[in-house]
Design a protein around this motif. Structure first.
Motif, PDB file in Angstrom:
ATOM      1  N   LYS A 217      81.031  69.528  12.044  1.00 37.83           N
ATOM      2  CA  LYS A 217      79.908  69.640  12.969  1.00 37.83           C
ATOM      3  C   LYS A 217      80.216  68.793  14.205  1.00 37.83           C
ATOM      4  O   LYS A 217      81.185  68.016  14.224  1.00 37.83           O
ATOM      5  CB  LYS A 217      78.605  69.179  12.333  1.00 37.83           C
ATOM      6  N   TYR A 218      79.386  68.954  15.238  1.00 36.71           N
ATOM      7  CA  TYR A 218      79.557  68.120  16.429  1.00 36.71           C
ATOM      8  C   TYR A 218      79.126  66.701  16.109  1.00 36.71           C
ATOM      9  O   TYR A 218      78.057  66.472  15.557  1.00 36.71           O
ATOM     10  CB  TYR A 218      78.736  68.671  17.602  1.00 36.71           C
ATOM     11  N   ASN A 219      79.970  65.740  16.465  1.00 40.96           N
ATOM     12  CA  ASN A 219      79.686  64.331  16.198  1.00 40.96           C
ATOM     13  C   ASN A 219      80.166  63.532  17.410  1.00 40.96           C
ATOM     14  O   ASN A 219      81.363  63.336  17.610  1.00 40.96           O
ATOM     15  CB  ASN A 219      80.417  63.876  14.927  1.00 40.96           C
ATOM     16  N   SER A 220      79.230  63.097  18.241  1.00 38.13           N
ATOM     17  CA  SER A 220      79.593  62.422  19.482  1.00 38.13           C
ATOM     18  C   SER A 220      80.297  61.092  19.226  1.00 38.13           C
ATOM     19  O   SER A 220      81.195  60.697  19.980  1.00 38.13           O
ATOM     20  CB  SER A 220      78.360  62.211  20.356  1.00 38.13           C
ATOM     21  N   THR A 221      79.897  60.375  18.181  1.00 36.77           N
ATOM     22  CA  THR A 221      80.524  59.083  17.882  1.00 36.77           C
ATOM     23  C   THR A 221      81.986  59.271  17.512  1.00 36.77           C
ATOM     24  O   THR A 221      82.870  58.559  18.006  1.00 36.77           O
ATOM     25  CB  THR A 221      79.770  58.386  16.732  1.00 36.77           C
ATOM     26  N   LEU A 222      82.252  60.239  16.641  1.00 35.99           N
ATOM     27  CA  LEU A 222      83.630  60.520  16.229  1.00 35.99           C
ATOM     28  C   LEU A 222      84.453  61.014  17.414  1.00 35.99           C
ATOM     29  O   LEU A 222      85.593  60.596  17.627  1.00 35.99           O
ATOM     30  CB  LEU A 222      83.631  61.554  15.111  1.00 35.99           C
ATOM     31  N   LEU A 223      83.872  61.903  18.212  1.00 35.11           N
ATOM     32  CA  LEU A 223      84.580  62.438  19.372  1.00 35.11           C
ATOM     33  C   LEU A 223      84.872  61.330  20.384  1.00 35.11           C
ATOM     34  O   LEU A 223      85.979  61.249  20.928  1.00 35.11           O
ATOM     35  CB  LEU A 223      83.758  63.545  20.026  1.00 35.11           C
ATOM     36  N   GLY A 224      83.878  60.490  20.623  1.00 35.06           N
ATOM     37  CA  GLY A 224      84.070  59.394  21.568  1.00 35.06           C
ATOM     38  C   GLY A 224      85.183  58.455  21.137  1.00 35.06           C
ATOM     39  O   GLY A 224      86.006  58.022  21.960  1.00 35.06           O
ATOM     40  N   ALA A 225      85.223  58.138  19.832  1.00 40.65           N
ATOM     41  CA  ALA A 225      86.278  57.262  19.316  1.00 40.65           C
ATOM     42  C   ALA A 225      87.649  57.911  19.495  1.00 40.65           C
ATOM     43  O   ALA A 225      88.620  57.248  19.881  1.00 40.65           O
ATOM     44  CB  ALA A 225      86.018  56.947  17.853  1.00 40.65           C
ATOM     45  N   LYS A 226      87.721  59.210  19.228  1.00 47.87           N
ATOM     46  CA  LYS A 226      88.993  59.930  19.371  1.00 47.87           C
ATOM     47  C   LYS A 226      89.460  59.952  20.823  1.00 47.87           C
ATOM     48  O   LYS A 226      90.659  59.948  21.104  1.00 47.87           O
ATOM     49  CB  LYS A 226      88.824  61.357  18.834  1.00 47.87           C
ATOM     50  N   MET A 227      88.503  59.952  21.751  1.00 50.84           N
ATOM     51  CA  MET A 227      88.834  59.993  23.179  1.00 50.84           C
ATOM     52  C   MET A 227      88.997  58.609  23.787  1.00 50.84           C
ATOM     53  O   MET A 227      89.250  58.474  24.985  1.00 50.84           O
ATOM     54  CB  MET A 227      87.753  60.773  23.934  1.00 50.84           C
ATOM     55  N   GLY A 228      88.818  57.564  22.956  1.00 51.26           N
ATOM     56  CA  GLY A 228      88.997  56.203  23.447  1.00 51.26           C
ATOM     57  C   GLY A 228      87.814  55.672  24.222  1.00 51.26           C
ATOM     58  O   GLY A 228      87.948  54.717  24.997  1.00 51.26           O
ATOM     59  N   LEU A 229      86.642  56.266  24.014  1.00 59.10           N
ATOM     60  CA  LEU A 229      85.438  55.819  24.714  1.00 59.10           C
ATOM     61  C   LEU A 229      84.771  54.698  23.914  1.00 59.10           C
ATOM     62  O   LEU A 229      84.740  54.728  22.688  1.00 59.10           O
ATOM     63  CB  LEU A 229      84.468  56.985  24.901  1.00 59.10           C
ATOM     64  N   ILE A 230      84.224  53.734  24.622  1.00 55.77           N
ATOM     65  CA  ILE A 230      83.604  52.576  23.982  1.00 55.77           C
ATOM     66  C   ILE A 230      82.081  52.671  24.109  1.00 55.77           C
ATOM     67  O   ILE A 230      81.554  53.047  25.157  1.00 55.77           O
ATOM     68  CB  ILE A 230      84.110  51.269  24.630  1.00 55.77           C
ATOM     69  N   GLY A 231      81.391  52.339  23.039  1.00 55.22           N
ATOM     70  CA  GLY A 231      79.935  52.238  23.090  1.00 55.22           C
ATOM     71  C   GLY A 231      79.198  53.545  22.941  1.00 55.22           C
ATOM     72  O   GLY A 231      78.020  53.634  23.297  1.00 55.22           O
ATOM     73  N   VAL A 232      79.870  54.575  22.416  1.00 57.89           N
ATOM     74  CA  VAL A 232      79.190  55.846  22.201  1.00 57.89           C
ATOM     75  C   VAL A 232      78.310  55.730  20.964  1.00 57.89           C
ATOM     76  O   VAL A 232      78.765  55.321  19.891  1.00 57.89           O
ATOM     77  CB  VAL A 232      80.203  56.997  22.024  1.00 57.89           C
ATOM     78  N   GLU A 233      77.049  56.087  21.109  1.00 57.35           N
ATOM     79  CA  GLU A 233      76.108  56.011  20.002  1.00 57.35           C
ATOM     80  C   GLU A 233      75.709  57.404  19.548  1.00 57.35           C
ATOM     81  O   GLU A 233      75.847  58.391  20.287  1.00 57.35           O
ATOM     82  CB  GLU A 233      74.870  55.225  20.433  1.00 57.35           C
ATOM     83  N   GLY A 235      73.672  60.495  19.067  1.00 57.98           N
ATOM     84  CA  GLY A 235      72.679  61.064  19.966  1.00 57.98           C
ATOM     85  C   GLY A 235      73.171  61.171  21.398  1.00 57.98           C
ATOM     86  O   GLY A 235      72.589  61.900  22.203  1.00 57.98           O
ATOM     87  N   ASP A 236      74.225  60.403  21.746  1.00 56.13           N
ATOM     88  CA  ASP A 236      74.832  60.566  23.060  1.00 56.13           C
ATOM     89  C   ASP A 236      75.537  61.920  23.131  1.00 56.13           C
ATOM     90  O   ASP A 236      75.915  62.490  22.104  1.00 56.13           O
ATOM     91  CB  ASP A 236      75.858  59.456  23.329  1.00 56.13           C
ATOM     92  N   VAL A 237      75.708  62.427  24.331  1.00 57.21           N
ATOM     93  CA  VAL A 237      76.424  63.686  24.525  1.00 57.21           C
ATOM     94  C   VAL A 237      77.763  63.386  25.183  1.00 57.21           C
ATOM     95  O   VAL A 237      77.816  62.887  26.311  1.00 57.21           O
ATOM     96  CB  VAL A 237      75.616  64.677  25.387  1.00 57.21           C
ATOM     97  N   VAL A 238      78.815  63.650  24.456  1.00 59.34           N
ATOM     98  CA  VAL A 238      80.173  63.433  24.952  1.00 59.34           C
ATOM     99  C   VAL A 238      80.817  64.793  25.156  1.00 59.34           C
ATOM    100  O   VAL A 238      80.752  65.654  24.277  1.00 59.34           O
ATOM    101  CB  VAL A 238      81.002  62.592  23.956  1.00 59.34           C
ATOM    102  N   LEU A 239      81.418  64.981  26.308  1.00 62.99           N
ATOM    103  CA  LEU A 239      82.102  66.242  26.586  1.00 62.99           C
ATOM    104  C   LEU A 239      83.569  66.099  26.188  1.00 62.99           C
ATOM    105  O   LEU A 239      84.280  65.228  26.689  1.00 62.99           O
ATOM    106  CB  LEU A 239      81.985  66.599  28.067  1.00 62.99           C
ATOM    107  N   SER A 240      83.986  66.967  25.290  1.00 63.01           N
ATOM    108  CA  SER A 240      85.362  66.936  24.811  1.00 63.01           C
ATOM    109  C   SER A 240      86.339  67.256  25.948  1.00 63.01           C
ATOM    110  O   SER A 240      85.951  67.725  27.029  1.00 63.01           O
ATOM    111  CB  SER A 240      85.540  67.959  23.686  1.00 63.01           C
ATOM    112  N   LYS A 241      87.623  67.040  25.704  1.00 66.83           N
ATOM    113  CA  LYS A 241      88.639  67.364  26.704  1.00 66.83           C
ATOM    114  C   LYS A 241      88.632  68.856  27.024  1.00 66.83           C
ATOM    115  O   LYS A 241      88.818  69.255  28.180  1.00 66.83           O
ATOM    116  CB  LYS A 241      90.013  66.922  26.216  1.00 66.83           C
TER     117      LYS A 241
END
Length: 286
Positions: A217-233, A235-241
């Motif tokens: 499923k979509y998981n912004s925290t996991l995606l953010g960590a994979k992209m090297g983003l810090i502080g993603v919680e 409920g945040d919306v992270v746009l993948s590469k």
């Protein structure tokens, strides 16, 4: 909504269809009678099956054509060669999408030459005249995300379709037909189907919104960590590469439409075709 699309297209001078529809008076409204030119710039096997029926001859650059093949050159053309099933053996399994079709060729230039024959013959000037004579006012034209050359190193896609799209615009201008292109494919595949350009093992959006088709499923925290983003919680919306690249592609194609003076004919635009049901809606909205 309108301000979002004005910002998205910036100075590309492309009027988004819904804006035109919302701002015209009721007296100006007219019927839209449209057809879809499927298979023209995103090849699908159920539309052009013979194009996917590759043989040992095709892979050597000795292109052969089957009887009744809809995108074959005229039999009078100097490049026309009839299929000889004794000489040319099937390459099995046959490709199922544009990824495996272009990937079957060892040389990308050879794959490009093969597809250019398709582009040159699948839709003809006479076809556009026929549509106009039968009351068609609009055509929807699916485009691959690679059409202007945005191709990653690990993607087998080839460019070469844009001059033929430009030719189609010229033909439609001459006939008074409007074009609504749509981005039919997305990096990573927005649905896992062949119409995304890349068939995946399962229908899913997560090759696009998570950069991982196997994600549950979509998981912004996991995606953010994979992209090297810090502080993603959560409920945040992270746009993948792949999503970010899709936005770049939308800008590139709309800029090319404006640069090539197509905006009198291209009066609508589809941002993405058929994202699968498990796409995160907040990603799509953002």
């Amino acid at each position: 909504f309108i301000n979002h699309f004005r910002s998205l297209f910036n100075n590309n001078i492309l009027s988004y269809t819904i804006f035109a529809m919302m701002t015209q008076s009721s007296e100006q409204k007219s019927f839209i009678r449209g057809v879809n030119l499927g298979g023209a710039f995103v090849l699908e096997r159920f539309i052009v099956p013979y194009t996917f029926a590759l043989t040992t001859c095709h892979l050597k650059g000795d292109f052969r054509f089957y009887p009744e093949q809809v995108d074959a050159p005229p039999t009078t053309s100097p490049i026309y060669k009839a299929m000889d099933t004794e000489e040319c053996k099937p390459v099995l399994p046959y490709p199922v999408d544009e990824w495996t079709l272009t990937g079957a060729f060892a040389d990308k230039e050879m794959a490009k030459r093969y597809l250019e024959i398709h582009y040159d013959n699948f839709i003809t000037r006479q076809d556009i005249h026929f549509l106009k004579q039968n009351g068609v006012s609009h055509v929807r034209v699916p485009l691959g995300h690679w059409i202007t050359g945005n191709i990653a190193e690990d993607e087998p896609f080839v460019d070469g379709g844009w001059p033929y799209f430009s030719r189609l615009v010229d033909w439609c201008r001459e006939e008074g037909i409007q074009i609504w292109p749509d981005i039919h494919t997305a990096p990573g595949s927005q649905n896992g189907f062949d119409n995304s350009g890349h068939t995946l093992s399962i229908p899913t959006c997560h090759g696009w919104d998570m950069d991982d088709p196997n994600a549950p499923k979509y998981n912004s925290t996991l995606l953010g960590a994979k992209m090297g983003l810090i502080g993603v919680e959560s409920g945040d919306v992270v746009l993948s590469k792949n999503v970010q690249r899709t936005l770049d592609i939308v800008n590139e194609i709309t800029a090319a439409i404006a640069k090539d003076n197509m905006t009198d004919v291209v009066t609508g635009f589809g941002v993405l075709n058929e994202p699968f049901a498990n796409c995160d809606m907040n990603v799509i909205k953002k």
